[in-house]
Structures are given as structure tokens and as C-alpha cells.
Enzyme design. Structure first.
Site, PDB file in Angstrom:
ATOM      1  N   PHE A 135       0.914  -1.214   0.135  1.00 23.82           N
ATOM      2  CA  PHE A 135      -0.124   0.052  -0.004  1.00 23.82           C
ATOM      3  C   PHE A 135       0.879   1.240  -0.073  1.00 23.82           C
ATOM      4  O   PHE A 135       2.033   1.271   0.181  1.00 23.82           O
ATOM      5  CB  PHE A 135      -1.078  -0.040   1.170  1.00 23.82           C
ATOM      6  CG  PHE A 135      -0.424   0.079   2.587  1.00 23.82           C
ATOM      7  CD1 PHE A 135      -0.205   1.314   3.198  1.00 23.82           C
ATOM      8  CD2 PHE A 135      -0.139  -0.964   3.340  1.00 23.82           C
ATOM      9  CE1 PHE A 135       0.425   1.352   4.449  1.00 23.82           C
ATOM     10  CE2 PHE A 135       0.518  -0.844   4.416  1.00 23.82           C
ATOM     11  CZ  PHE A 135       0.651   0.335   5.106  1.00 23.82           C
ATOM     12  N   ASP A 154      11.848  16.588   2.569  1.00 28.18           N
ATOM     13  CA  ASP A 154      10.803  15.608   2.759  1.00 28.18           C
ATOM     14  C   ASP A 154       9.455  16.618   3.163  1.00 28.18           C
ATOM     15  O   ASP A 154       8.523  16.275   3.772  1.00 28.18           O
ATOM     16  CB  ASP A 154      11.009  14.781   3.807  1.00 28.18           C
ATOM     17  CG  ASP A 154      11.122  15.263   5.025  1.00 28.18           C
ATOM     18  OD1 ASP A 154      11.588  16.359   5.289  1.00 28.18           O
ATOM     19  OD2 ASP A 154      11.004  14.296   6.044  1.00 28.18           O
ATOM     20  N   GLU A 176      10.382  13.128  -0.913  1.00 34.68           N
ATOM     21  CA  GLU A 176      11.057  11.925  -0.324  1.00 34.68           C
ATOM     22  C   GLU A 176      10.258  10.747  -0.571  1.00 34.68           C
ATOM     23  O   GLU A 176       8.897  10.634  -0.222  1.00 34.68           O
ATOM     24  CB  GLU A 176      11.330  12.116   1.024  1.00 34.68           C
ATOM     25  CG  GLU A 176      12.210  10.928   1.696  1.00 34.68           C
ATOM     26  CD  GLU A 176      12.127  11.221   3.244  1.00 34.68           C
ATOM     27  OE1 GLU A 176      13.438  11.414   3.582  1.00 34.68           O
ATOM     28  OE2 GLU A 176      10.994  11.273   3.731  1.00 34.68           O
TER      29      GLU A 176
HETATM   30  P1  0O2 Z   1       8.823  12.576  10.052  1.00 36.40           P
HETATM   31  O1  0O2 Z   1       8.103  13.052  11.144  1.00 36.40           O
HETATM   32  O2  0O2 Z   1       9.030  11.066   9.814  1.00 36.40           O
HETATM   33  O3  0O2 Z   1       8.798  13.427   8.943  1.00 36.40           O
HETATM   34  P2  0O2 Z   1      18.241  13.684   9.817  1.00 36.40           P
HETATM   35  O4  0O2 Z   1      18.740  12.411   9.366  1.00 36.40           O
HETATM   36  O5  0O2 Z   1      16.866  13.669  10.425  1.00 36.40           O
HETATM   37  O6  0O2 Z   1      19.165  14.939  10.129  1.00 36.40           O
HETATM   38  P3  0O2 Z   1      17.111  13.748   6.955  1.00 36.40           P
HETATM   39  O7  0O2 Z   1      18.454  13.908   6.120  1.00 36.40           O
HETATM   40  O8  0O2 Z   1      16.153  14.298   6.213  1.00 36.40           O
HETATM   41  O9  0O2 Z   1      17.235  14.391   8.457  1.00 36.40           O
HETATM   42  O10 0O2 Z   1      16.772  12.408   7.169  1.00 36.40           O
HETATM   43  P4  0O2 Z   1      16.776  11.009   7.083  1.00 36.40           P
HETATM   44  O11 0O2 Z   1      17.718  10.410   8.023  1.00 36.40           O
HETATM   45  O12 0O2 Z   1      17.219  10.461   5.696  1.00 36.40           O
HETATM   46  O13 0O2 Z   1      15.409  10.776   7.636  1.00 36.40           O
HETATM   47  C1  0O2 Z   1      14.248  11.353   6.805  1.00 36.40           C
HETATM   48  C2  0O2 Z   1      13.009  10.675   7.400  1.00 36.40           C
HETATM   49  O14 0O2 Z   1      13.228   9.244   7.485  1.00 36.40           O
HETATM   50  C3  0O2 Z   1      12.654  11.179   8.573  1.00 36.40           C
HETATM   51  O15 0O2 Z   1      11.761  12.359   8.466  1.00 36.40           O
HETATM   52  C4  0O2 Z   1      11.717  10.094   9.057  1.00 36.40           C
HETATM   53  O16 0O2 Z   1      10.574   9.717   8.603  1.00 36.40           O
HETATM   54  C5  0O2 Z   1      12.343   8.892   8.533  1.00 36.40           C
HETATM   55  N1  0O2 Z   1      13.576   8.387   9.705  1.00 36.40           N
HETATM   56  C6  0O2 Z   1      14.743   8.444   9.718  1.00 36.40           C
HETATM   57  N2  0O2 Z   1      15.206   8.093  11.035  1.00 36.40           N
HETATM   58  C7  0O2 Z   1      14.418   7.582  11.583  1.00 36.40           C
HETATM   59  C8  0O2 Z   1      14.239   7.060  12.946  1.00 36.40           C
HETATM   60  O17 0O2 Z   1      15.148   6.643  13.561  1.00 36.40           O
HETATM   61  N3  0O2 Z   1      12.979   6.278  13.189  1.00 36.40           N
HETATM   62  C9  0O2 Z   1      11.840   6.690  12.373  1.00 36.40           C
HETATM   63  N4  0O2 Z   1      10.711   6.242  13.060  1.00 36.40           N
HETATM   64  N5  0O2 Z   1      11.845   7.285  11.376  1.00 36.40           N
HETATM   65  C10 0O2 Z   1      13.151   7.661  10.824  1.00 36.40           C
HETATM   66  P5  0O2 Z   1      11.825  13.229   9.847  1.00 36.40           P
HETATM   67  O18 0O2 Z   1      11.417  14.757   9.390  1.00 36.40           O
HETATM   68  O19 0O2 Z   1      12.880  13.131  10.535  1.00 36.40           O
HETATM   69  O20 0O2 Z   1      10.525  12.699  10.321  1.00 36.40           O
HETATM   70  P1  0O2 Z   2       5.510  15.038  10.088  1.00 38.87           P
HETATM   71  O1  0O2 Z   2       6.344  14.718   9.200  1.00 38.87           O
HETATM   72  O2  0O2 Z   2       5.892  14.944  11.670  1.00 38.87           O
HETATM   73  O3  0O2 Z   2       4.719  16.252   9.644  1.00 38.87           O
HETATM   74  P2  0O2 Z   2      -5.135  10.643   6.281  1.00 38.87           P
HETATM   75  O4  0O2 Z   2      -5.555  12.112   6.784  1.00 38.87           O
HETATM   76  O5  0O2 Z   2      -6.213   9.903   6.273  1.00 38.87           O
HETATM   77  O6  0O2 Z   2      -4.404  10.732   4.988  1.00 38.87           O
HETATM   78  P3  0O2 Z   2      -3.587  10.597   8.706  1.00 38.87           P
HETATM   79  O7  0O2 Z   2      -4.173   9.929   9.960  1.00 38.87           O
HETATM   80  O8  0O2 Z   2      -3.746  12.137   8.961  1.00 38.87           O
HETATM   81  O9  0O2 Z   2      -4.085  10.364   7.266  1.00 38.87           O
HETATM   82  O10 0O2 Z   2      -2.385  10.069   8.794  1.00 38.87           O
HETATM   83  P4  0O2 Z   2      -0.978  10.674   7.713  1.00 38.87           P
HETATM   84  O11 0O2 Z   2      -1.083  12.307   7.342  1.00 38.87           O
HETATM   85  O12 0O2 Z   2      -1.125   9.599   6.534  1.00 38.87           O
HETATM   86  O13 0O2 Z   2       0.062  10.411   8.272  1.00 38.87           O
HETATM   87  C1  0O2 Z   2       0.155  10.371   9.868  1.00 38.87           C
HETATM   88  C2  0O2 Z   2       1.692  10.197  10.079  1.00 38.87           C
HETATM   89  O14 0O2 Z   2       2.256   8.944   9.301  1.00 38.87           O
HETATM   90  C3  0O2 Z   2       2.603  11.407   9.899  1.00 38.87           C
HETATM   91  O15 0O2 Z   2       3.050  11.767  11.051  1.00 38.87           O
HETATM   92  C4  0O2 Z   2       3.944  10.731   9.199  1.00 38.87           C
HETATM   93  O16 0O2 Z   2       4.725  10.464  10.333  1.00 38.87           O
HETATM   94  C5  0O2 Z   2       3.554   9.482   8.746  1.00 38.87           C
HETATM   95  N1  0O2 Z   2       3.457   9.224   7.191  1.00 38.87           N
HETATM   96  C6  0O2 Z   2       2.347   8.872   6.455  1.00 38.87           C
HETATM   97  N2  0O2 Z   2       2.834   8.767   5.198  1.00 38.87           N
HETATM   98  C7  0O2 Z   2       3.922   9.226   5.283  1.00 38.87           C
HETATM   99  C8  0O2 Z   2       4.978   9.476   3.911  1.00 38.87           C
HETATM  100  O17 0O2 Z   2       4.706   9.193   3.110  1.00 38.87           O
HETATM  101  N3  0O2 Z   2       6.289   9.815   4.250  1.00 38.87           N
HETATM  102  C9  0O2 Z   2       6.472  10.388   5.611  1.00 38.87           C
HETATM  103  N4  0O2 Z   2       7.594  10.739   6.131  1.00 38.87           N
HETATM  104  N5  0O2 Z   2       5.674  10.083   6.674  1.00 38.87           N
HETATM  105  C10 0O2 Z   2       4.399   9.693   6.243  1.00 38.87           C
HETATM  106  P5  0O2 Z   2       3.250  13.410  11.180  1.00 38.87           P
HETATM  107  O18 0O2 Z   2       3.568  13.616  12.417  1.00 38.87           O
HETATM  108  O19 0O2 Z   2       1.859  14.077  10.797  1.00 38.87           O
HETATM  109  O20 0O2 Z   2       4.307  13.676  10.044  1.00 38.87           O
END
Ligand code: 0O2
Ligand code: 0O2
Length: 273
Positions: free
Chosen positions: A42, A73, A140
Site C-alpha cells: 500500500f 521531505d 522523499e
Molecule cells: P517525520 O516526522 O517522519 O517526517 P536527519 O537525518 O533527521 O538529520 P534527513 O537528512 O532529512 O534528516 O533525514 P533522514 O535521516 O534521511 O530521514 C528522513 C526521514 O526518515 C525522517 O523524517 C523519518 O520519516 C525517517 N526516519 C529517519 N530516521 C528515523 C528513525 O530513527 N525512526 C523513525 N521512525 N523514522 C526515521 P523526519 O522529518 O525526521 O520525520
Molecule cells: P510529520 O512528518 O511529522 O509532519 P489521512 O489524513 O487519512 O491521509 P492521517 O491519519 O492524517 O491520514 O495520517 P497521515 O497524514 O497519512 O500520516 C500520519 C503520520 O504518518 C505522519 O506523522 C507521518 O509520520 C506518517 N506518514 C504517513 N505517510 C508518510 C509518508 O509518505 N512519508 C512520511 N515521511 N511520513 C508519512 P506526522 O507527525 O503528521 O508527520
């Protein structure tokens, strides 16, 4: 804080996420029709929340006027796969696409992060058509297995709750849980491999059986009625004696014998002509 219109700023990212979600969901549907199963389970996508954008900009020292290039991202697509092998296949499909440009890849599967995080990331440039013309947007694409996603989702919510103060003991246990998820993925891959081998064997066996029956039937056209009847009886005996664990050796010998007779007869036939 600058006085930018965030709604306007996020518009092209929203469009990018919507378009890419449709494209990868379509890819899933197409692959499912073409093959026995789709390597994509998915697809999800989201636009990063403004608070998360601002936090990340601060953490990475990205100036406010460089968010578009400094934060890769803001538009995020996530593709979930059943098996680790599927991730490489999906990545290959993405590399070949003409509607986006791959900038670079981060293989956190081979080089998993200290936290235990595993995923394959692709940073792409995607052209969106806006009312003001074409705009290149960074996005991303995260590709991971269901097990990797299970771990990352829970770890993400715990890390978010505890921030930097995640206790060492918790960190250690999460890292062990990530190892367990990786073991699960490997085990599933090897089970799948065995199932594929068994399926191939089943296919080969049923091909032998149907070839024998087709050839016996052809013998009648050559007026080799007695031979056909003898072979049919032999076939019936083998078939009746076969247990659940099919031993195909006798069936393969029968196929050889029918083929031999057929060949000999065809030779005789052409000599007479
Ligand atoms: P979010 O809330 O998921 O969007 P960084 O390594 O953090 O300095 P960079 O270069 O953007 O920044 O990131 P990297 O390491 O390639 O990671 C980008 C995204 O990968 C993260 O976005 C996470 O979604 C995921 N990710 C990376 N490391 C981890 C981890 O240890 N645990 C989890 N659960 N997700 C990870 P954001 O913006 O950090 O977070
Ligand atoms: P961040 O990055 O900290 O801002 P819907 O509205 O039904 O589509 P819902 O429940 O709002 O769904 O969930 P959504 O927006 O799909 O995703 C909720 C969380 O899932 C986000 O947390 C992301 O961490 C993660 N997520 C889902 N899809 C992706 C994706 O494609 N890339 C990354 N990096 N994260 C994803 P936050 O805290 O809102 O995100």
C-alpha cells in the site's frame, strides 16, 4: 517568523503528494494485473506539518528562505512492500520513470541507522503544473517492508513523545525490536523462496502429466490403438498409486516411452512417403 502565506507555500507540495499517490497506486494496480502479486502492498503520503517543517529547519540550520531546497521531505510518499526483495524492484521501477528525476538514494537497509531504523529512501524532483507554470518540487519516497513500517511507526510515536529524553533502556529495547523485525523479514523471505520453488515443482509436475495425456491421445490419430491403450493403462496405474507426495519418476519414464514410440513411428511414416 516571516509573514509568508503558508497555505500558498504548501500548495505545490499538496499537489505533488496527491499526484504521486495516484501514480504509485496505479502502479500497484497494474503490477497486480500483470503478475501474480504486486510488490507494492500500500501507499501513503503526507505533506509535512508546518510545525515539523519549522522544527526541522531549525535542527538542520536551514534559513527560512531556503526551505524548498533545504528540506527534502516536505512532500513525502511511503510505499509499503511485503518482502525485502520487493523494495529493490520498486526502486528500480522508480529509477526508470520519466515523470520524475531521481536526485539521490539513501539505503538505510544495508546501512541501518543507530536507532535501528530501516528503509530505502529516494529523493526526487517532481515537476508540478501550477497556474503560474511548471514548478520543480522536492519529494522523499520511503520504501519499506510492513515489518519495517510497524517498527518505524511505533518508534516515531515514542520518540515524538519523549523527544531527546528517550531513556537509554528504551532506546536499547527499540533497537533490539528493530533487529527482531529484520529477522522476521528474512524469515518471511526464505519461506517465500521455498513456496516459489514448491510452486515451480508443482507446475513442472502437472506439465509432465498433461503432456503424457496429450501424447497418448495423439497415438490414436496414428492408429496406434493398442499402444495407446497400453500407455493409458500404465498412466492409470501410476496415477492411482501416487500418494500425496507425488513421485514423478514413473510418470517421466512413461513420457519418455511415449515420446520414443512417437518418434520411431514418425520416422517410419516419413520413410514410407
Ligand atoms: P517525520 O516526522 O517522519 O517526517 P536527519 O537525518 O533527521 O538529520 P534527513 O537528512 O532529512 O534528516 O533525514 P533522514 O535521516 O534521511 O530521514 C528522513 C526521514 O526518515 C525522517 O523524517 C523519518 O520519516 C525517517 N526516519 C529517519 N530516521 C528515523 C528513525 O530513527 N525512526 C523513525 N521512525 N523514522 C526515521 P523526519 O522529518 O525526521 O520525520
Ligand atoms: P510529520 O512528518 O511529522 O509532519 P489521512 O489524513 O487519512 O491521509 P492521517 O491519519 O492524517 O491520514 O495520517 P497521515 O497524514 O497519512 O500520516 C500520519 C503520520 O504518518 C505522519 O506523522 C507521518 O509520520 C506518517 N506518514 C504517513 N505517510 C508518510 C509518508 O509518505 N512519508 C512520511 N515521511 N511520513 C508519512 P506526522 O507527525 O503528521 O508527520
Amino acid at each position: 517568523m516571516d509573514g509568508r502565506d503558508w497555505g500558498l507555500f504548501l500548495l505545490p507540495y499538496e499537489q505533488t503528494v496527491e499526484e504521486l499517490k495516484v501514480k504509485f497506486k496505479t502502479m500497484r494496480a497494474e503490477l497486480k494485473k500483470r503478475e501474480e502479486y504486486a510488490p507494492i502492498e500500500f501507499v501513503t503520503g503526507r505533506v509535512k506539518r508546518i510545525s515539523s517543517i519549522l522544527e526541522k529547519a531549525k535542527r538542520l540550520n536551514v534559513p527560512m528562505d531556503q526551505l524548498e531546497t533545504g528540506i527534502e521531505d516536505i512532500a513525502g510518499i511511503r510505499i509499503m512492500c511485503q518482502f525485502v526483495e520487493d523494495i529493490r524492484r520498486v526502486a528500480e521501477y522508480i529509477r526508470k520513470r520519466k515523470d520524475l528525476k531521481l536526485l539521490y538514494e539513501k539505503d538505510y537497509i544495508t546501512n541501518y541507522k543507530e536507532s535501528g531504523y530501516r528503509s530505502f529512501h529516494m529523493i526526487v524532483e517532481y515537476p508540478v503544473q501550477t497556474a503560474l507554470g511548471q514548478k520543480q518540487v522536492l519529494a522523499e519516497i520511503q520504501i519499506r517492508t510492513l515489518a519495517m513500517n510497524f517498527w518505524a511507526t511505533i518508534e516515531h510515536s515514542l520518540s515524538y513523545k519523549y523527544r531527546e529524553s528517550l531513556p537509554d533502556e528504551m532506546r536499547r529495547r527499540l533497537s533490539k525490536a528493530a533487529e527482531a523485525a529484520a529477522v522476521l523479514d528474512n524469515e518471511m523471505s526464505s519461506i517465500r523462496e521455498e513456496i516459489l520453488v514448491a510452486q515451480k515443482q508443482f507446475e513442472d509436475d502437472s506439465n509432465v502429466t498433461s503432456r503424457v495425456l496429450t501424447l497418448i491421445h495423439q497415438l490414436y490419430f496414428y492408429h496406434l490403438v493398442n499402444e495407446a491403450m497400453e500407455f493409458q493403462e500404465r498412466f492409470n496405474r501410476i496415477w492411482a498409486n501416487q500418494g500425496a507426495e507425488r513421485d514423478m519418476e514413473e510418470m517421466k519414464e512413461l513420457l519418455e516411452d511415449v515420446l520414443k514410440l512417437m518418434k520411431a513411428y514418425r520416422k517410419e511414416d516419413s520413410n514410407e512417403d
